[in-house]
Scaffold this motif. Structure first.
Motif, mmCIF file in Angstrom:
data_model
loop_
_atom_site.group_PDB
_atom_site.id
_atom_site.type_symbol
_atom_site.label_atom_id
_atom_site.label_comp_id
_atom_site.label_asym_id
_atom_site.label_seq_id
_atom_site.Cartn_x
_atom_site.Cartn_y
_atom_site.Cartn_z
ATOM 1 N N PHE A 1 25.680 49.504 21.363
ATOM 2 C CA PHE A 1 26.908 48.731 21.037
ATOM 3 C C PHE A 1 27.677 49.197 19.538
ATOM 4 O O PHE A 1 28.996 49.265 19.688
ATOM 5 C CB PHE A 1 26.348 47.282 20.684
ATOM 6 C CG PHE A 1 27.207 46.239 20.123
ATOM 7 C CD1 PHE A 1 28.248 45.470 21.062
ATOM 8 C CD2 PHE A 1 27.315 45.839 19.033
ATOM 9 C CE1 PHE A 1 29.267 44.749 20.490
ATOM 10 C CE2 PHE A 1 28.274 44.527 18.198
ATOM 11 C CZ PHE A 1 29.102 44.412 19.224
ATOM 12 N N LEU B 1 16.253 51.540 13.133
ATOM 13 C CA LEU B 1 15.049 51.409 13.939
ATOM 14 C C LEU B 1 15.211 52.586 15.043
ATOM 15 O O LEU B 1 13.844 53.156 15.282
ATOM 16 C CB LEU B 1 14.916 50.072 14.770
ATOM 17 C CG LEU B 1 13.434 49.845 14.822
ATOM 18 C CD1 LEU B 1 12.522 49.947 13.566
ATOM 19 C CD2 LEU B 1 13.222 48.387 15.168
ATOM 20 N N VAL B 2 16.098 52.552 15.904
ATOM 21 C CA VAL B 2 16.189 53.641 17.023
ATOM 22 C C VAL B 2 16.874 54.702 16.768
ATOM 23 O O VAL B 2 17.106 55.754 17.526
ATOM 24 C CB VAL B 2 16.716 52.845 18.224
ATOM 25 C CG1 VAL B 2 15.919 51.814 18.701
ATOM 26 C CG2 VAL B 2 18.188 52.295 18.043
ATOM 27 N N GLN B 3 17.027 55.206 15.366
ATOM 28 C CA GLN B 3 17.969 56.486 15.046
ATOM 29 C C GLN B 3 16.903 57.549 15.278
ATOM 30 O O GLN B 3 15.781 57.439 14.931
ATOM 31 C CB GLN B 3 18.399 56.514 13.610
ATOM 32 C CG GLN B 3 19.462 55.371 13.568
ATOM 33 C CD GLN B 3 20.776 55.425 14.536
ATOM 34 O OE1 GLN B 3 21.326 56.556 14.730
ATOM 35 N NE2 GLN B 3 21.087 54.302 15.142
ATOM 36 N N TYR C 1 21.970 53.551 8.078
ATOM 37 C CA TYR C 1 21.880 52.233 8.703
ATOM 38 C C TYR C 1 21.065 51.484 7.731
ATOM 39 O O TYR C 1 21.346 50.149 7.672
ATOM 40 C CB TYR C 1 21.487 52.252 10.152
ATOM 41 C CG TYR C 1 22.763 52.738 11.081
ATOM 42 C CD1 TYR C 1 23.602 51.669 11.201
ATOM 43 C CD2 TYR C 1 22.683 53.478 11.693
ATOM 44 C CE1 TYR C 1 24.510 51.917 12.007
ATOM 45 C CE2 TYR C 1 23.630 54.062 12.636
ATOM 46 C CZ TYR C 1 24.511 53.199 12.614
ATOM 47 O OH TYR C 1 25.602 53.437 13.733
ATOM 48 N N LEU D 1 21.626 47.477 20.472
ATOM 49 C CA LEU D 1 22.640 47.265 19.435
ATOM 50 C C LEU D 1 22.989 48.692 18.959
ATOM 51 O O LEU D 1 24.261 48.696 18.775
ATOM 52 C CB LEU D 1 21.614 46.739 18.268
ATOM 53 C CG LEU D 1 21.667 45.086 18.355
ATOM 54 C CD1 LEU D 1 20.642 44.486 17.391
ATOM 55 C CD2 LEU D 1 22.887 44.263 18.478
ATOM 56 N N ALA D 2 22.263 49.444 19.135
ATOM 57 C CA ALA D 2 22.841 50.976 18.723
ATOM 58 C C ALA D 2 23.742 51.636 19.637
ATOM 59 O O ALA D 2 24.589 52.022 19.335
ATOM 60 C CB ALA D 2 21.552 51.769 18.704
ATOM 61 N N ALA E 1 16.838 46.714 20.071
ATOM 62 C CA ALA E 1 17.447 47.765 19.014
ATOM 63 C C ALA E 1 18.273 48.742 19.731
ATOM 64 O O ALA E 1 19.527 49.117 19.232
ATOM 65 C CB ALA E 1 16.223 48.158 18.374
ATOM 66 N N ARG E 2 17.925 49.275 20.912
ATOM 67 C CA ARG E 2 18.630 50.456 21.540
ATOM 68 C C ARG E 2 19.955 49.785 21.936
ATOM 69 O O ARG E 2 20.944 50.424 21.958
ATOM 70 C CB ARG E 2 17.673 51.006 22.727
ATOM 71 C CG ARG E 2 16.846 52.013 22.274
ATOM 72 C CD ARG E 2 16.237 52.395 23.551
ATOM 73 N NE ARG E 2 15.271 51.701 24.352
ATOM 74 C CZ ARG E 2 14.255 51.081 24.242
ATOM 75 N NH1 ARG E 2 13.551 51.301 22.933
ATOM 76 N NH2 ARG E 2 13.593 50.225 24.897
ATOM 77 N N ALA F 1 18.158 46.939 12.720
ATOM 78 C CA ALA F 1 17.764 47.098 14.129
ATOM 79 C C ALA F 1 18.308 48.482 14.527
ATOM 80 O O ALA F 1 17.701 49.215 15.269
ATOM 81 C CB ALA F 1 18.263 45.832 14.892
ATOM 82 N N VAL F 2 19.385 48.657 14.144
ATOM 83 C CA VAL F 2 20.046 49.776 14.637
ATOM 84 C C VAL F 2 19.234 51.353 13.884
ATOM 85 O O VAL F 2 19.108 52.163 14.517
ATOM 86 C CB VAL F 2 21.505 49.857 14.368
ATOM 87 C CG1 VAL F 2 22.205 51.350 14.880
ATOM 88 C CG2 VAL F 2 22.472 48.910 15.084
ATOM 89 N N TYR G 1 21.280 43.493 11.761
ATOM 90 C CA TYR G 1 22.045 44.780 12.598
ATOM 91 C C TYR G 1 21.648 45.791 11.934
ATOM 92 O O TYR G 1 21.205 46.789 12.916
ATOM 93 C CB TYR G 1 23.406 44.193 12.643
ATOM 94 C CG TYR G 1 24.343 45.012 13.386
ATOM 95 C CD1 TYR G 1 24.322 44.572 14.927
ATOM 96 C CD2 TYR G 1 24.793 46.075 13.038
ATOM 97 C CE1 TYR G 1 25.173 45.635 15.722
ATOM 98 C CE2 TYR G 1 25.507 47.009 13.945
ATOM 99 C CZ TYR G 1 25.648 46.675 15.374
ATOM 100 O OH TYR G 1 26.476 47.438 15.906
#
Lengths: 490, 645
Positions: free
Chosen positions: B591, A291-293, A302, B588-589, B585-586, A288-289, A285
């Motif tokens: 969320f 990844l899009v920061q 993260y 989850l972000a 991924a987006r 994955a989070v 988790y």
């Protein structure tokens, strides 16, 4: 007074010195900070020199009267695990202080004093063998960090500082209740006496374990109680981020290993499979989070959630290989993520932005910074030959032996780590050098290079010769696991 | 009878710290030192960096030759003990070296081709501003690859495995200013990471079942493995190997890797690194033979990759892309070989492929050098007179890869196909044969388009032969491509016998031939097939006027267009992994921000209200913080009082 107490007190002496001379020039403040922190490091090395590697238990114990009526004492001792983390702390503080010389323009003396007080508290947390003392130091370490974020932080610093403070304070309060309960049962706060003398029934253990777990999980931070970390990291000044990621998070994983496991062995064994699951979720988790920061500091924050998940995974594998490697990985994460936050700080001082999209093609312009950034990223994504791998691989290997699914799923964290770190690197350092701001970004200064050098050397050295570190922590970890196994067996 | 012969030639294990094997650790250390020295002193060294790097490569080559001499003189499995690396709990892994016949072959190929590519790069990279950095990376690659082939356990092999991946990343992205190149570098690294997970899980499983990562111990324990574990282990190793050696479904990174400078394509992405997967499977061949089902999977992956890549190669128009897909295809043959139990034949093809494919890439670099970095096959031609050395050596390599006797590739490829037939894999044999036809076809097309006919290049381009530093490596590799077959001119020739003790015996696998044909007949069939492929291409391209360019491409139709677009595999992967994964991924972000942090904020709302009240009582920020501290202290004091009571 032996070297261990000296190591705790030296930074406090430095802080008092700085407090006595409020009008001191910045140059003198820097000198005092550096000298005191180096002396503290030397003192901790002195502890290491006197450390008996053949002895797995707590050693070099020192104890002073505190509150006799409740059996609370100021008592310090170290085993291999706490010594490794104390060395990490004393190693990082001079680096953090020197790195802050230019970036902190306002109230440098107060800033330096805050760090020295923080250092003393954290060393105390790792060395304390009295539960009340541990709790007090654990919670009080929040105050200087709260000030560091709240005064010297970014635009949203007050909100982030408050969130950090309340979040972690509340986690700790529940633990206080549990500690008080232990005191009423035994009449003492002495760690060893409670550990060896108290047989709790599994239900009570479960409640107490949960209380300790909450405090430590917030501190680690373990998914899903992690959301204070990205805010705190983003708003903290560079030194604060380095110290937060490098050392403060380890108080959580250290606490799990030192207190939650040996004091509540039945609960530990019962909860272990669940915690393996939570760790795996956190690893994937967090990655994955990350990844899009779009903000590089949030990305690394993260990544910490993900990487600290590996540490908790290894800890609750309750396996000699995985758990010892988890301790090594605490040190590794401190070095790698600390180094990464330093580099981010250096870049921020030049550009005053943390947005990944604001950079591009920097490798041509700042080759030294780019090279170090890549090296540190590779360390963080656990490339063999660098430090991250010698922690991560045995964690996974040991975990697989205990729980195959957890071992396999966690291994995918390695793919994601490569993805978010190399993608960020590509966006910031590769591609054409087009923007004027990028063209005008200077490479690392000598001072910055000097700050990075010890970290980089350790990253490579531990990657190739991890033996001494494993030898330091191994026997102590074995002992903890043996205690858990012994308590559960009959 | 056969079994007895094999048993008699099994290696004894000799632990030694003397002789050439005793100092074999210098083989990777020399280029590693070269890397560090050049990297640190590149500003000062400038062009001299090349000499330092070449000296390191040459030293590694000479030491490898000395080690080879020792092993040939006294065949054995040598173990050179070295200090520990990771020792924690039950895990104990050292830097020990393992040197046997297979190691020797790999050492000579890696350092030999490596040295030639170093020399070639002096001319090729001369004008580049990153000249010194390039040589540093080449040395890093060499050191890493040598760790890979020398490591005595899976983990040190993996150390080299990952470091060659890093070198590959650095060299593919060498010209990182170009976004596409940087993306290709990242794609290579990430795709390999996917394979690494498989490799790592293989190690976990090996450790969980056998309790060791040591290659010799693992191989010795292999016969005792349960069928399920053996199959799982082989397939997991295959997962790692398929990424590194660009096999289905993980081959997609290799064609993009051509973004790197051409010497890199020759050394890393053709001759050496990409064969690491083949090396891994042969090195663990006793584990493979414990699961013949899993071996068959390897064979099928290999032959399907060989065919798919060959079909794609037919319609590529970039001088390097044809060679890239060809490499994928030829690696497929090596996997086919391993899968049908032809371990030694696979290694033989690995060696000859290193010669002729290394040569083809270096020749392509020479052509690009002459044509101002032109890569479009349709803008070449007419180079026969202008570049005689490049032309002649390329011709040798073209015939070698096409499988024309007596050039090197003929022997190695035929021996693989023969084994597939002899071991009862009829369908695989036929598909492999079809691949051979395609190979002869696309390589002939490539050769004709590059060199023959009238010149089609852009105005103002005056092709010229490359300097000696580039020509000499071409000639050396040309000689090896022509005469490499002599290593093993008959099926059970010198190389075959030499490698015998280093691979698992296959006598007990119960292979039954597909039919009654013997090797001479199979060779005859192969020659007919190759002649057909070569002749067809010659007829389609060699006799045609190509001056009009791409519009006269004779291979047309839906399938051909799909081949040109690589069957849209890259697009499909992008949609699933970049698109789908990105969406997850987006999600989850979001969320994380709304749900998880939202819950916390909700819970904290009360605290905020309290905080507001507290703040009203105070004024000024710092005093507020002091207040927090005081309140905290008061709480503790209360606590102390309470406990004292």
């Amino acid at each position: 007074m032996g070297p261990l107490t000296l190591t705790v007190l030296l930074p406090l002496v430095g802080a008092v010195l700085l407090g006595l001379a409020p009008g001191a020039r910045d140059r003198d403040v820097r000198a005092v900070g550096l000298i005191v922190s180096l002396a503290t490091f030397a003192s901790s090395v002195w502890v290491l020199v006197g450390f008996d590697r053949g002895e797995a238990g707590l050693q070099q114990a020192e104890s002073f009267t505190w509150i006799p009526s409740v059996g609370a004492r100021v008592a310090f001792a170290v085993d291999g695990v706490s010594l490794a983390l104390i060395l990490l702390t004393t190693f990082l503080v001079p680096i953090v202080l020197v790195a802050s010389w230019d970036s902190v323009k306002d109230r440098l003396a107060a800033y330096t004093a805050a760090f020295l007080i923080l250092e003393a508290l954290v060393i105390g947390v790792f060395a304390a063998t009295d539960l009340l003392l541990f709790y007090v130091l654990f919670e009080f370490s929040l105050v200087p960090m709260y000030l560091i974020i709240g005064i010297w932080g970014g635009a949203e610093r007050r909100r982030a500082a408050r969130k950090f403070f309340l979040y972690t304070l509340l986690g700790g309060l529940v633990m206080l209740v549990a500690i008080l309960y232990l005191q009423t049962r035994t009449g003492t706060f002495d760690y060893i006496a409670i550990r060896d003398g108290l047989a709790l029934d599994p239900t009570v253990q479960g409640w107490l374990f949960a209380a300790f777990l909450l405090a430590f999980a917030v501190k680690v931070p373990l998914f899903p109680v992690h959301t204070w970390l990205p805010d705190a990291h983003t708003e903290a000044p560079t030194g604060g981020s380095v110290f937060l990621a490098g050392v403060l998070l380890k108080m959580g994983t250290f606490g799990l290993l030192r207190y939650a496991l040996p004091l509540f062995p039945d609960a530990t064994v019962a909860a272990a499979p669940w915690l393996l699951g939570v760790s795996v979720v956190g690893i994937l988790y967090g990655a994955a989070v990350a990844l899009v920061q779009t903000d590089i500091k949030r990305l690394v924050a993260y990544s910490s959630v993900s990487h600290m998940g590996f540490v908790v995974l290894g800890t609750f594998a309750l396996d000699r290989t995985a758990t010892a490697a988890a301790v090594v990985q605490m040190v590794n994460h401190g070095l790698s993520t600390g180094a990464l936050f330093l580099l981010i700080g250096f870049l921020y001082e030049r550009r005053h932005t943390r947005r990944i999209a604001d950079f591009g093609g920097l490798a041509r312009q700042v080759p030294v910074m780019a090279g170090l950034w890549l090296l540190v990223s590779l360390s963080s994504l656990a490339l063999p030959g660098l430090n991250g791998f010698v922690g991560e691989f045995p964690i996974l290997l040991g975990t697989f032996g205990v729980n195959r699914a957890a071992g396999v799923l966690a291994a995918f964290g390695a793919v994601l780590a490569a993805l978010y770190l190399l993608w960020a690197y590509q966006r910031m350092f590769h591609g054409p050098l087009e923007r004027d701001e990028d063209r005008a970004t200077p490479d690392l200064t000598r001072r910055e290079l000097a700050v990075m050098t010890p970290l980089v050397l350790l990253i490579v050295l531990i990657g190739l010769v991890p033996g001494p570190l494993f030898d330091l922590v191994g026997p102590s970890v074995d002992r903890v696991l043996a205690e858990v196994a012994l308590a559960v067996a009959p | 009878m056969l079994l007895a012969a094999e048993a008699a030639t099994a290696n004894a294990v000799v632990t030694t710290t003397t002789g050439a094997v005793g100092i074999a650790w210098l083989i990777p250390v020399l280029p590693a030192l070269g890397f560090l020295a050049v990297l640190v002193a590149q500003r000062w060294l400038r062009a001299r960096a090349a000499y330092l790097a070449i000296a390191a490569a040459a030293g590694a080559f000479l030491l490898s030759a000395a080690v080879a001499r020792e092993v040939i003189g006294a065949p054995a499995t040598y173990v050179r003990p070295l200090p520990d690396w990771i020792e924690v709990g039950a895990l104990s892994v050292g830097f020990d070296l393992l040197v046997d016949q297979l190691t020797v072959v790999m050492l000579l190929v890696v350092t030999g081709v490596g040295l030639l590519v170093h020399v070639y790069s002096v001319g090729y990279m001369l004008e580049d501003r990153g000249f010194a950095r390039f040589f540093a990376y080449l040395n890093l690659f060499l050191a890493s690859m040598l760790v890979l082939v020398l490591g005595s356990n899976l983990l040190t092999l993996f150390l080299g495995w990952e470091l060659v991946g890093l070198s590959s990343y650095l060299l593919i992205g060498f010209w990182f200013e170009k976004r596409a190149y940087a993306t290709a570098a990242k794609k290579a690294f990430i795709t390999n990471r996917v394979g690494d997970v498989s490799f790592m899980v293989a190690m976990f499983l090996a450790f969980a079942t056998v309790g060791t990562l040591d290659l010799l111990e693992l191989n010795a324990a292999a016969p005792g493995l349960s069928a399920g574990v053996a199959t799982a282990l082989v397939l997991l190793l295959l997962g790692g190997a398929a990424a590194k050696s660009a096999q289905i479904p993980l081959y997609v990174w290799l064609p993009d890797a051509m973004a790197g400078p051409t010497p890199v394509s020759a050394l890393i992405h053709a001759a050496t690194m990409v064969t690491a997967g083949v090396y891994l499977t042969v090195r663990t061949s006793p584990v493979l033979t414990a699961s013949i089902d899993a071996m068959e999977v390897i064979a099928w992956i290999g032959v399907l990759t060989a065919l798919l890549a060959a079909v794609i190669a037919v319609r590529q128009d970039d001088i390097k892309k044809v060679l890239a897909y060809s490499t994928v295809s030829q690696l497929g043959y090596m996997f086919l070989a391993v899968g049908v139990g032809a371990f030694r034949e696979g290694v033989f093809h690995l060696v000859t492929h290193a010669f002729f494919k290394g040569l083809l890439f270096l020749a392509a670099g020479s052509v690009m050098h002459a044509l101002h970095d032109e890569t479009d096959l349709w803008r070449m031609g007419g180079l026969r007179r202008a570049m005689p050395v490049t032309f002649a050596t390329s011709a040798v390599a073209w015939l070698a890869i096409s499988g024309v006797p007596p050039f090197a590739g003929f022997f190695s490829k035929d021996q693989i196909l023969t084994e597939a037939y002899k071991h009862g894999y009829g369908a695989i044999y036929l598909l492999g044969l079809a691949g051979a036809i395609l190979t002869a076809f696309y390589m002939t097309r490539w050769f004709v388009l590059v060199f023959l006919g009238p010149a089609r290049h852009r105005d103002g381009v005056h092709p010229h032969e490359s300097p000696a530093s580039m020509a000499v490596p071409l000639v050396v590799l040309g000689l090896l491509s022509a005469g490499g077959g002599l290593l093993n001119p008959v099926h059970e020739g010198p190389l075959y016998r030499f490698l015998g003790p280093a691979v698992a015996p296959i006598g007990e696998l119960g292979y039954v031939p597909v039919g009654p044909l013997e090797e001479p007949a199979l060779i005859g069939i192969s020659i007919v097939a190759v002649t057909f492929g070569l002749g067809l291409a010659w007829w389609l391209y060699g006799r045609r006027d190509l001056t009009a360019g791409r519009v006269v491409e004779p291979v047309r139709g839906t399938l051909a267009d799909l081949a040109e677009r690589r069957f849209l595999v890259d697009e499909a992967y992008a949609a699933v992994f970049v698109g789908g994964g990105g969406a997850v991924a987006r999600g989850l972000a979001r969320f994380d921000g709304r749900v998880i942090d939202g819950l916390v904020r909700g819970a904290g709302a009360t605290a905020v209200v309290v905080g507001r009240v507290a703040r009203r009582a105070q004024s000024g920020r710092v005093r507020g913080y002091v207040a927090v501290t005081v309140v905290g202290l008061a709480l503790l004091l209360l606590l102390a009082l309470w406990t004292v009571r």
